[in-house]
Scaffold this motif. Structure first.
Motif, short mmCIF file in Angstrom:
data_model
loop_
_atom_site.label_atom_id
_atom_site.label_comp_id
_atom_site.label_asym_id
_atom_site.label_seq_id
_atom_site.Cartn_x
_atom_site.Cartn_y
_atom_site.Cartn_z
N ALA A 126 -7.08 -108.98 79.71
CA ALA A 126 -6.41 -109.43 80.92
C ALA A 126 -6.84 -108.62 82.15
N ARG A 127 -8.14 -108.73 82.47
CA ARG A 127 -8.65 -107.94 83.58
C ARG A 127 -9.84 -108.63 84.24
N VAL A 128 -10.15 -108.13 85.44
CA VAL A 128 -11.39 -108.49 86.14
C VAL A 128 -12.24 -107.23 86.19
N VAL A 129 -13.52 -107.38 85.85
CA VAL A 129 -14.43 -106.23 85.86
C VAL A 129 -15.55 -106.51 86.86
N LYS A 130 -15.87 -105.50 87.67
CA LYS A 130 -16.88 -105.64 88.72
C LYS A 130 -18.08 -104.76 88.42
N PHE A 131 -19.29 -105.33 88.60
CA PHE A 131 -20.55 -104.63 88.33
C PHE A 131 -21.50 -104.81 89.51
N THR A 132 -22.54 -104.00 89.52
CA THR A 132 -23.66 -104.25 90.42
C THR A 132 -24.47 -105.40 89.83
N SER A 133 -25.48 -105.84 90.55
CA SER A 133 -26.30 -106.96 90.08
C SER A 133 -27.10 -106.64 88.83
N GLN A 140 -12.51 -102.05 87.84
CA GLN A 140 -11.80 -103.13 87.15
C GLN A 140 -10.34 -103.10 87.58
N TRP A 141 -9.66 -104.22 87.38
CA TRP A 141 -8.22 -104.26 87.66
C TRP A 141 -7.56 -105.35 86.83
N GLY A 142 -6.23 -105.19 86.69
CA GLY A 142 -5.44 -106.16 85.94
C GLY A 142 -4.89 -105.59 84.65
N SER A 143 -3.82 -106.20 84.19
CA SER A 143 -3.20 -105.85 82.91
C SER A 143 -2.40 -107.06 82.43
N GLY A 145 0.52 -109.44 81.74
CA GLY A 145 1.86 -109.60 82.30
C GLY A 145 1.91 -110.69 83.35
N SER A 146 3.08 -110.81 83.99
CA SER A 146 3.30 -111.85 84.99
C SER A 146 3.61 -111.28 86.38
N GLY A 147 3.50 -109.98 86.54
CA GLY A 147 3.76 -109.37 87.83
C GLY A 147 2.59 -109.52 88.78
N ASN A 148 2.75 -109.06 90.00
CA ASN A 148 1.67 -109.11 90.97
C ASN A 148 0.46 -108.32 90.48
N GLY A 149 -0.69 -108.98 90.46
CA GLY A 149 -1.91 -108.32 90.00
C GLY A 149 -2.10 -108.29 88.50
N GLN A 150 -1.14 -108.85 87.76
CA GLN A 150 -1.28 -108.94 86.30
C GLN A 150 -1.78 -110.33 85.92
N THR A 179 -8.53 -108.13 97.13
CA THR A 179 -9.67 -107.62 97.89
C THR A 179 -10.82 -107.41 96.92
N SER A 180 -11.98 -107.07 97.44
CA SER A 180 -13.15 -106.86 96.58
C SER A 180 -13.02 -105.62 95.70
N THR A 181 -12.05 -104.76 96.01
CA THR A 181 -11.84 -103.56 95.19
C THR A 181 -10.64 -103.72 94.26
N GLY A 182 -10.02 -104.90 94.28
CA GLY A 182 -8.95 -105.16 93.32
C GLY A 182 -7.54 -104.99 93.85
N THR A 183 -7.38 -104.75 95.14
CA THR A 183 -6.03 -104.64 95.70
C THR A 183 -5.41 -106.03 95.80
N TYR A 184 -4.20 -106.16 95.29
CA TYR A 184 -3.51 -107.44 95.30
C TYR A 184 -3.19 -107.87 96.72
N ILE A 185 -3.44 -109.17 97.04
CA ILE A 185 -3.14 -109.72 98.36
C ILE A 185 -2.00 -110.71 98.29
N THR A 186 -2.17 -111.77 97.50
CA THR A 186 -1.16 -112.81 97.40
C THR A 186 -1.39 -113.65 96.17
N GLN A 187 -0.52 -114.64 95.97
CA GLN A 187 -0.66 -115.58 94.86
C GLN A 187 0.04 -116.88 95.25
N TRP A 188 -0.31 -117.96 94.56
CA TRP A 188 0.42 -119.20 94.74
C TRP A 188 0.34 -120.03 93.47
#
Length: 282
Positions: A126-133, A140-143, A145-150, A179-188
């Motif tokens: 349950a995560r997003v992982v970011k790499f170079t090309s 990476q971010w996420g865990s 669950g159902s909370g913000n950013g999960q 954001t591109s670094t994994g900071t939660y912004i919003t959801q819908w």
């Protein structure tokens, strides 16, 4: 006076002839464009075979293209091997590099931003992982669950022109924005079949205007850059009622075609449009 009259008449006639020519050209262009839009995309090339070697694929599930034309494929677990990796090719299918294996639990989709950074969704953790090309880990971010950013079953991932990352959070039936670094912004999104609701989000994409397109178990919904609902199309009930079963699979599980064939198929984009449709096993 008569000569003046004749000259004016000749000018009018020439003007009318020129106008008629322009109208014919415009009508011809319109008819040609309409015919082109009805044409299905033509096949260009395909690559890949089943296996775990460099350039081979076992269960290709997601695909993305960077600004240089390089192709990234998430090669997931399959019945005969567990590649669980990201494979990078040139636009013509030549193998470049790969990374992953034990690094991932259950890969889903992939996206690339304007700087060439690669984002993948890993459903098993349950995560997003970011790499170079080239596959160097960034963050990476996420865990679970159902909370913000999960997440619960994160599937589709997309990046807009500002670098914001959108994730289709399948079981939570919502889209989350970071954001591109994994900071939660919003959801819908919430559970349901109404506008802006979801029965099970599978994929997400963003166009050059910032509009967000979400595949939702039988339909596509479109939102603006402020997450406001715009329109939708492709209800599963209509597909089944018309017995057009070839549409059920692409709308619900569009990646299944790639998974079954174990290869990447490239179609000529200039011949594809929203008004054309196709269904062919390559």
């Amino acid at each position: 006076m008569r000569n003046v009259f004749l000259n004016c008449r000749r000018v009018r006639i020439r003007f009318l002839i020129l106008a008629a020519i322009l109208i014919v050209i415009m009508l011809g262009a319109f008819v040609w464009q309409a015919q082109e839009q009805k044409k299905p995309p033509s096949f260009l090339l395909a690559w890949g075979s089943q296996g775990s070697g460099p350039g081979q694929l076992n269960a290709p599930f997601g695909v993305a293209v960077d600004s240089s034309g390089n192709v990234y494929v998430t090669d997931t677990y399959g019945p005969k091997s567990s590649n669980s990796r990201v494979v990078k090719f040139t636009g013509s299918g030549a193998f470049i590099t790969q990374w992953g294996s034990t690094q991932f639990h259950s890969l889903e989709k992939v996206a690339v931003d304007s700087s060439g950074n690669v984002y993948v969704t890993d459903d098993g953790i349950a995560r997003v992982v970011k790499f170079t090309s080239n596959g160097t880990y960034i963050t990476q971010w996420g865990s679970q669950g159902s909370g913000n950013g999960q997440f619960k079953n994160p599937e589709g991932v997309a990046v807009d022109s500002s670098g914001n990352v959108y994730v289709a959070d399948g079981a939570n039936k919502r889209v989350e924005k970071f954001t591109s670094t994994g900071t939660y912004i919003t959801q819908w999104g919430s559970s349901g079949s109404g506008p802006g609701q979801f029965n099970g989000v599978t994929g997400v994409a963003v166009d050059s205007y910032g509009n967000v397109y979400v595949t939702d178990r039988g339909r596509v919904q479109k939102f603006d850059s402020y997450e406001r609902y715009i329109t939708q199309w492709g209800p599963m009930a209509l597909v089944l009622a018309n017995s057009t079963f070839r549409w059920v699979l692409p709308l619900i599980y569009p990646e299944t075609y790639t998974w079954l064939s174990r290869r990447i198929v490239v179609l000529k984009s200039s011949e594809a449009s929203p008004s054309c449709q196709w269904s062919r096993w390559y």
